[in-house]
Design an enzyme around this catalytic site. Structure first.
Site, PDB file in Angstrom:
ATOM      1  N   ASN A  54      40.462  40.313  48.086  1.00  0.00           N
ATOM      2  CA  ASN A  54      40.922  41.696  47.914  1.00  0.00           C
ATOM      3  C   ASN A  54      40.577  42.449  49.196  1.00  0.00           C
ATOM      4  OD1 ASN A  54      41.399  44.330  47.179  1.00  0.00           O
ATOM      5  ND2 ASN A  54      39.734  44.447  45.663  1.00  0.00           N
ATOM      6  N   LYS A  67      41.393  45.333  50.055  1.00  0.00           N
ATOM      7  CA  LYS A  67      41.251  46.797  49.836  1.00  0.00           C
ATOM      8  C   LYS A  67      42.032  47.553  50.904  1.00  0.00           C
ATOM      9  CE  LYS A  67      36.928  45.889  47.527  1.00  0.00           C
ATOM     10  NZ  LYS A  67      35.687  46.369  47.001  1.00  0.00           N
ATOM     11  N   HIS A  70      41.187  47.576  38.954  1.00  0.00           N
ATOM     12  CA  HIS A  70      39.985  47.447  39.780  1.00  0.00           C
ATOM     13  C   HIS A  70      39.085  48.661  39.536  1.00  0.00           C
ATOM     14  CE1 HIS A  70      37.310  47.229  43.210  1.00  0.00           C
ATOM     15  NE2 HIS A  70      37.610  45.948  43.260  1.00  0.00           N
ATOM     16  N   GLU A  79      37.392  50.457  41.401  1.00  0.00           N
ATOM     17  CA  GLU A  79      37.539  51.591  42.332  1.00  0.00           C
ATOM     18  C   GLU A  79      38.660  52.506  41.855  1.00  0.00           C
ATOM     19  OE1 GLU A  79      37.855  49.306  45.920  1.00  0.00           O
ATOM     20  OE2 GLU A  79      35.724  48.811  45.811  1.00  0.00           O
ATOM     21  N   GLU A  92      34.050  41.897  37.039  1.00  0.00           N
ATOM     22  CA  GLU A  92      33.441  42.478  38.238  1.00  0.00           C
ATOM     23  C   GLU A  92      32.475  43.597  37.833  1.00  0.00           C
ATOM     24  OE1 GLU A  92      35.937  41.849  42.033  1.00  0.00           O
ATOM     25  OE2 GLU A  92      36.658  43.657  41.069  1.00  0.00           O
ATOM     26  N   GLY A 132      30.313  45.284  46.478  1.00  0.00           N
ATOM     27  CA  GLY A 132      29.990  45.828  47.799  1.00  0.00           C
ATOM     28  C   GLY A 132      28.534  46.215  47.974  1.00  0.00           C
ATOM     29  N   SER A 171      30.113  40.940  45.425  1.00  0.00           N
ATOM     30  CA  SER A 171      29.221  40.414  46.457  1.00  0.00           C
ATOM     31  C   SER A 171      29.203  38.887  46.526  1.00  0.00           C
ATOM     32  CB  SER A 171      27.793  40.974  46.280  1.00  0.00           C
ATOM     33  OG  SER A 171      27.800  42.382  46.433  1.00  0.00           O
TER      34      SER A 171
HETATM   35  P1  PGA Z   1      32.860  42.655  47.189  1.00  0.00           P
HETATM   36  O1  PGA Z   1      34.132  43.313  46.426  1.00  0.00           O
HETATM   37  O2  PGA Z   1      33.102  41.195  47.262  1.00  0.00           O
HETATM   38  O3  PGA Z   1      32.867  43.327  48.538  1.00  0.00           O
HETATM   39  O4  PGA Z   1      31.664  42.988  46.380  1.00  0.00           O
HETATM   40  C1  PGA Z   1      34.725  42.671  45.332  1.00  0.00           C
HETATM   41  C2  PGA Z   1      35.852  43.499  44.802  1.00  0.00           C
HETATM   42  O5  PGA Z   1      35.799  44.736  44.896  1.00  0.00           O
HETATM   43  O6  PGA Z   1      36.832  42.955  44.268  1.00  0.00           O
END
Ligand code: PGA
Length: 255
Positions: free
Chosen positions: A9, A11, A98, A100, A170, A176, A215
């Site tokens: 992803n 982003k 997601h 976010e 997730e 992150g 992560s």
């Molecule tokens: P990350 O993000 O691997 O940077 O933790 C995962 C995601 O948001 O899908």
């Protein structure tokens, strides 16, 4: 046997140049022939054209995905991108729900369910994201929150169509942050998710891929992918580094 599913992803990262360099390097690092895993990259939509060209020209088995999908298919919807447009660029997958977007854009469980339905009707593969926030986690509400997020979707789609979907667990507190969930935590949650799907359809439950995100990197991928109900990873930060992402794919191919 569930085929391991590895998705990057990206982003809102990148540029034309970075799309070119990153994708070319990933493709270079992976076998050219059919892979034993599904490997998907999800760049921002302005870069789909470039990405699909690179994939086609190199005849690579790497596939493309979108980071969201519209909840409506009528064209009077300024700013949205239709499923037909995804198909045109060879995007077969769409990340939906997601955290976010759930968090910053207040996307509700109901909106997420509508998007999953739109994706399935358009013969796209939704990557449905679920996961509890840090606060919910600390209050011990994780299992309930995830169950609710999932049930709202499963109640509103034709369950047999969910065989085309992938579910991504997730935990928001792991995204992150470098705080990966423990293997025990993810296995418990993935088993829980599978048991909820089983209430709707036992066959789909045993076949659907449930992947982990939060992560993930090339150092922790082996342990994550060894959990019996973890069928792959959704990768943010590490998917922007060709070396890391390719290494995770190689780990998955070696299992
Ligand atoms: P990350 O993000 O691997 O940077 O933790 C995962 C995601 O948001 O899908």
């Amino acid at each position: 046997m569930r085929k391991i599913f590895i998705a990057g992803n990206w982003k809102m990262n990148g540029s034309l140049e970075q799309t070119n360099d990153l994708l070319t390097a990933i493709i270079h690092n992976l076998p050219k022939e059919e892979l034993s895993i599904d490997c998907v990259v999800c760049p921002p939509s302005p870069y789909w054209d470039k990405a699909s060209l690179i994939i086609r020209e190199s005849n690579s088995p790497v596939e493309l995905g979108a980071q969201d999908i519209t909840p409506e298919v009528k064209p009077a919807f300024t700013g949205e991108i239709s499923p037909a447009m995804l198909h045109e660029f060879g995007c077969k997958y769409a990340i939906i729900g997601h955290s976010e977007r759930r968090g910053m854009l207040q996307e509700s469980n109901e909106l997420v369910a509508t998007k999953v339905d739109v994706a399935l009707s358009a013969k796209l593969h939704p990557i449905l994201c679920v996961g509890e926030t840090e606060e919910e986690h600390n209050l011990g509400l994780g299992l309930d929150v995830v169950a609710k997020q999932l049930r709202v979707v499963l109640d509103s789609v034709c369950i047999s169509e969910m065989q085309a979907a992938v579910i991504a667990y997730e935990p928001v507190w792991a995204i992150g942050t470098g705080k990966t969930a423990t293997p025990e935590h993810m296995q418990t949650m993935h088993k829980h998710i599978r048991s909820i799907v089983a209430e709707y359809d036992a066959t789909i439950s045993s076949e659907i891929r449930i992947i982990y995100g939060g992560s993930v990197n090339s150092k922790n991928a082996t342990e994550i992918l060894q959990q019996p109900d973890v069928d792959g990873c959704l990768i943010g930060g590490a998917s922007l580094k060709a070396q890391d992402f390719s290494e995770i794919c190689h780990i998955a191919m070696g299992l």
